[in-house]
Design a protein around this motif. Structure first.
Motif, PDB file in Angstrom:
ATOM      1  N   MET A 302       0.819  -1.207   0.000  1.00  0.00           N
ATOM      2  CA  MET A 302       0.000   0.000   0.000  1.00  0.00           C
ATOM      3  C   MET A 302       0.858   1.264   0.000  1.00  0.00           C
ATOM      4  O   MET A 302       0.505   2.263  -0.641  1.00  0.00           O
ATOM      5  CB  MET A 302      -0.943  -0.007   1.195  1.00  0.00           C
ATOM      6  N   ILE A 303       1.982   1.233   0.702  1.00  0.00           N
ATOM      7  CA  ILE A 303       2.887   2.385   0.701  1.00  0.00           C
ATOM      8  C   ILE A 303       3.369   2.670  -0.725  1.00  0.00           C
ATOM      9  O   ILE A 303       3.407   3.822  -1.175  1.00  0.00           O
ATOM     10  CB  ILE A 303       4.082   2.130   1.640  1.00  0.00           C
ATOM     11  N   ILE A 304       3.735   1.613  -1.448  1.00  0.00           N
ATOM     12  CA  ILE A 304       4.198   1.781  -2.831  1.00  0.00           C
ATOM     13  C   ILE A 304       3.086   2.345  -3.711  1.00  0.00           C
ATOM     14  O   ILE A 304       3.303   3.289  -4.484  1.00  0.00           O
ATOM     15  CB  ILE A 304       4.696   0.432  -3.396  1.00  0.00           C
ATOM     16  N   LEU A 305       1.883   1.793  -3.588  1.00  0.00           N
ATOM     17  CA  LEU A 305       0.760   2.266  -4.395  1.00  0.00           C
ATOM     18  C   LEU A 305       0.389   3.704  -4.042  1.00  0.00           C
ATOM     19  O   LEU A 305       0.070   4.508  -4.926  1.00  0.00           O
ATOM     20  CB  LEU A 305      -0.449   1.344  -4.198  1.00  0.00           C
ATOM     21  N   MET A 306       0.421   4.048  -2.761  1.00  0.00           N
ATOM     22  CA  MET A 306       0.107   5.420  -2.346  1.00  0.00           C
ATOM     23  C   MET A 306       1.141   6.399  -2.883  1.00  0.00           C
ATOM     24  O   MET A 306       0.811   7.519  -3.289  1.00  0.00           O
ATOM     25  CB  MET A 306       0.039   5.509  -0.817  1.00  0.00           C
ATOM     26  N   PHE A 307       2.405   6.000  -2.871  1.00  0.00           N
ATOM     27  CA  PHE A 307       3.470   6.873  -3.356  1.00  0.00           C
ATOM     28  C   PHE A 307       3.314   7.139  -4.853  1.00  0.00           C
ATOM     29  O   PHE A 307       3.522   8.261  -5.322  1.00  0.00           O
ATOM     30  CB  PHE A 307       4.830   6.237  -3.079  1.00  0.00           C
ATOM     31  N   ILE A 308       2.927   6.117  -5.606  1.00  0.00           N
ATOM     32  CA  ILE A 308       2.707   6.301  -7.048  1.00  0.00           C
ATOM     33  C   ILE A 308       1.515   7.216  -7.290  1.00  0.00           C
ATOM     34  O   ILE A 308       1.581   8.155  -8.080  1.00  0.00           O
ATOM     35  CB  ILE A 308       2.486   4.944  -7.733  1.00  0.00           C
ATOM     36  N   GLY A 309       0.398   6.940  -6.621  1.00  0.00           N
ATOM     37  CA  GLY A 309      -0.763   7.824  -6.692  1.00  0.00           C
ATOM     38  C   GLY A 309      -1.578   7.696  -7.962  1.00  0.00           C
ATOM     39  O   GLY A 309      -1.595   6.655  -8.626  1.00  0.00           O
ATOM     40  N   ALA A 310      -2.247   8.789  -8.298  1.00  0.00           N
ATOM     41  CA  ALA A 310      -3.177   8.820  -9.424  1.00  0.00           C
ATOM     42  C   ALA A 310      -2.466   9.259 -10.702  1.00  0.00           C
ATOM     43  O   ALA A 310      -1.248   9.127 -10.826  1.00  0.00           O
ATOM     44  CB  ALA A 310      -4.345   9.745  -9.099  1.00  0.00           C
ATOM     45  N   SER A 311      -3.225   9.796 -11.651  1.00  0.00           N
ATOM     46  CA  SER A 311      -2.673  10.242 -12.934  1.00  0.00           C
ATOM     47  C   SER A 311      -2.740  11.762 -13.042  1.00  0.00           C
ATOM     48  O   SER A 311      -3.491  12.407 -12.310  1.00  0.00           O
ATOM     49  CB  SER A 311      -3.450   9.595 -14.086  1.00  0.00           C
ATOM     50  N   ILE A 388       6.033   6.129   8.457  1.00  0.00           N
ATOM     51  CA  ILE A 388       6.234   6.264   7.014  1.00  0.00           C
ATOM     52  C   ILE A 388       4.909   6.075   6.280  1.00  0.00           C
ATOM     53  O   ILE A 388       4.611   6.783   5.307  1.00  0.00           O
ATOM     54  CB  ILE A 388       7.282   5.254   6.505  1.00  0.00           C
ATOM     55  N   PHE A 389       4.104   5.104   6.731  1.00  0.00           N
ATOM     56  CA  PHE A 389       2.792   4.883   6.131  1.00  0.00           C
ATOM     57  C   PHE A 389       1.959   6.157   6.207  1.00  0.00           C
ATOM     58  O   PHE A 389       1.334   6.573   5.219  1.00  0.00           O
ATOM     59  CB  PHE A 389       2.072   3.740   6.855  1.00  0.00           C
ATOM     60  N   GLU A 390       1.951   6.793   7.360  1.00  0.00           N
ATOM     61  CA  GLU A 390       1.192   8.036   7.557  1.00  0.00           C
ATOM     62  C   GLU A 390       1.728   9.145   6.662  1.00  0.00           C
ATOM     63  O   GLU A 390       0.969   9.908   6.061  1.00  0.00           O
ATOM     64  CB  GLU A 390       1.288   8.455   9.025  1.00  0.00           C
ATOM     65  N   THR A 391       3.046   9.244   6.547  1.00  0.00           N
ATOM     66  CA  THR A 391       3.670  10.294   5.738  1.00  0.00           C
ATOM     67  C   THR A 391       3.369  10.113   4.261  1.00  0.00           C
ATOM     68  O   THR A 391       3.016  11.070   3.560  1.00  0.00           O
ATOM     69  CB  THR A 391       5.193  10.284   5.957  1.00  0.00           C
ATOM     70  N   VAL A 392       3.516   8.877   3.773  1.00  0.00           N
ATOM     71  CA  VAL A 392       3.224   8.603   2.362  1.00  0.00           C
ATOM     72  C   VAL A 392       1.738   8.824   2.086  1.00  0.00           C
ATOM     73  O   VAL A 392       1.365   9.308   1.010  1.00  0.00           O
ATOM     74  CB  VAL A 392       3.643   7.166   1.989  1.00  0.00           C
ATOM     75  N   SER A 393       0.890   8.472   3.035  1.00  0.00           N
ATOM     76  CA  SER A 393      -0.545   8.695   2.886  1.00  0.00           C
ATOM     77  C   SER A 393      -0.855  10.172   2.709  1.00  0.00           C
ATOM     78  O   SER A 393      -1.715  10.553   1.914  1.00  0.00           O
ATOM     79  CB  SER A 393      -1.282   8.137   4.099  1.00  0.00           C
TER      80      SER A 393
END
Length: 452
Positions: A302-311, A388-393
């Protein structure tokens, strides 16, 4: 002489387009903070504390979803309306709405104002800007209106028409704007409705539509074949599909044996929850099971997916799916020894590749740095992975949390608010607002160094 001095003074203090964009968000956040501190905004009649109001206003304006307030139980009807307004304006962008209103009233834009608008929409030229804005607003109203109606009908048996209508509108806007705020109470998001697969679909679909971007929606609606799609649309559709499928597969594979999340559900329901979380953790922030009970591998995914984000040109944040795609394709091109980076028969310029790597690098440095500072402020009470999870979120304007958002002091809330703002306006826009660019024509001699 005096007139020349006045002109130089005006030029010296003239805001750059990037600074104007950030200022518009700051003013919106300030207005939201003021309104949420009013007694009328809370059920208790006391208003939110200033720092809590600032944090929630920033989270809503930057369509993040991290919150220190239970919207259902603590905010009044007025407070919920303020929250909804901030989400809607933040999703579309205040520059977009203000421009459309002025254009409708016949206002003619000067060059500088057009450049600000061009920068806010991440466009390389001014042609068709107003058509793009009009389409953005029309698509938003149509999609939000449709899903508001669908969700209203779904909520009607439980709440009755009026409350169902409010719930339908709020969650349709929050989903399409990828905000992640909900009215179910107790910070549970959708965790209390594990069997409601229709609700997952009714919220998941507008999240996808809001996250792929308005230009992609236009291409899909008006270009009837894959060959006619722009390169941008092709990359967005491919990258988003791959991320959705891989995210779903990984979350399902890890959590299917976890009885604290989805392990006790039927297989079909497990897949539905895994798919929803893969969609939502890209930038929306709704969660259908307790993240604090999930496996560490799931949290890393989830951290990786959150960091990538949307378009790009969407309602979401992160480094963007196109940036991630270009980076992966560039790395592959290096290993294959390709002299030109091509995708679907089109070449990607060196400037775009450099920009993609710059965004990735700066984003990584920012997240790691803020994570370490927050961990120090926290006194290492929580694990670094949780911080880190909170920060990336916050950076990805996702809004998912592992239950530690309420524990931050004012300094922690301030740093997270700044991170949400950076994630919403974009790394390049944020940095270019404070860094002066220079165009040099001087060519220096090259010399090789050892790397790797």
């Amino acid at each position: 002489m005096k007139r020349g001095a006045d002109i130089r003074a005006q030029q010296k203090f003239r805001l750059k387009p990037t600074q104007t964009i950030i200022l518009s968000f700051v003013l919106m956040i300030g207005l939201g903070t003021f309104l949420l501190t009013l007694p009328v905004s809370t059920v208790s009649g006391e208003g939110l504390p200033t720092m809590d109001a600032l944090f929630v206003s920033t989270s809503a304006s930057c369509v993040t979803g991290l919150t220190v307030v239970d919207a259902k139980n603590e905010l009044s009807f007025f407070g919920k309306c303020v929250l909804l307004m901030l989400i809607q304006v933040g999703g579309l962008g205040i520059m977009t709405l203000a421009t459309m209103a002025a254009h409708t009233m016949g206002y003619r834009f000067q060059l500088k104002q057009s450049l600000i608008l061009q920068e806010s929409l991440n466009q390389s030229g001014r042609a068709g800007l107003f058509d793009l804005i009009r389409r953005m607003i029309l698509y938003t109203l149509a999609i939000e209106g449709f899903f508001a109606l669908v969700l209203t009908c779904h909520f009607y048996p439980e709440f009755g028409w009026w409350q169902a209508l409010g719930y339908g509108i709020f969650h349709a806007v929050s989903a399409f704007c990828n905000a992640g705020f909900d009215l179910f109470g107790n910070y549970d998001s959708l965790c209390g409705r594990p069997d409601d697969i229709f609700l997952l679909a009714g919220i998941g679909l507008p999240i996808i539509l809001g996250g792929i971007g308005f230009t992609v929606i236009y291409d899909v609606l008006h270009c009837k074949s894959w060959r006619k799609y722009s390169l941008h649309t092709k990359i967005v559709l491919v990258s988003n599909t791959l991320l959705l499928v891989l995210g779903t597969a990984l979350i399902f594979a890890v959590e299917t044996g976890n009885d604290k999340t989805i392990g006790t559900m039927p297989v079909g329901q497990q897949v539905a929850h895994a798919a929803f979380m893969s969609i939502s953790c890209r930038t929306a922030g709704f969660n259908s099971f307790d993240l604090a009970q999930s496996m560490q591998i799931t949290q890393l995914v989830m951290i990786i997916l959150m960091f990538i984000g949307a378009s790009p040109l969407s309602t979401g944040g992160g480094i963007k799916s196109t940036t991630f795609f270009v980076i992966l394709r560039s790395v592959w091109a290096v290993f294959r020894g390709e002299s030109e980076l091509t995708v679907f028969g089109r070449a990607i310029s060196k400037d775009l590749r450099d920009q993609a790597f710059a965004i990735f690098t700066i984003g990584t440095i920012w997240v790691v740095s803020i994570g370490m500072i927050l961990s120090a402020l926290d006194g290492e009470v929580h694990d670094l992975e949780e911080v880190i999870f909170e920060t990336v979120s916050a950076f990805g304007t996702v809004g998912m949390g592992i239950g530690i958002t309420l524990n931050w002091n004012d300094w922690g809330k301030g740093l997270l608010a700044l991170t949400m703002l950076l994630g919403r306006v974009g790394i390049m826009t944020f940095l270019l607002a404070f860094i002066k660019q220079k165009n040099s024509t001087i060519k220096h001699p090259e010399e090789n160094i050892m790397i790797g």
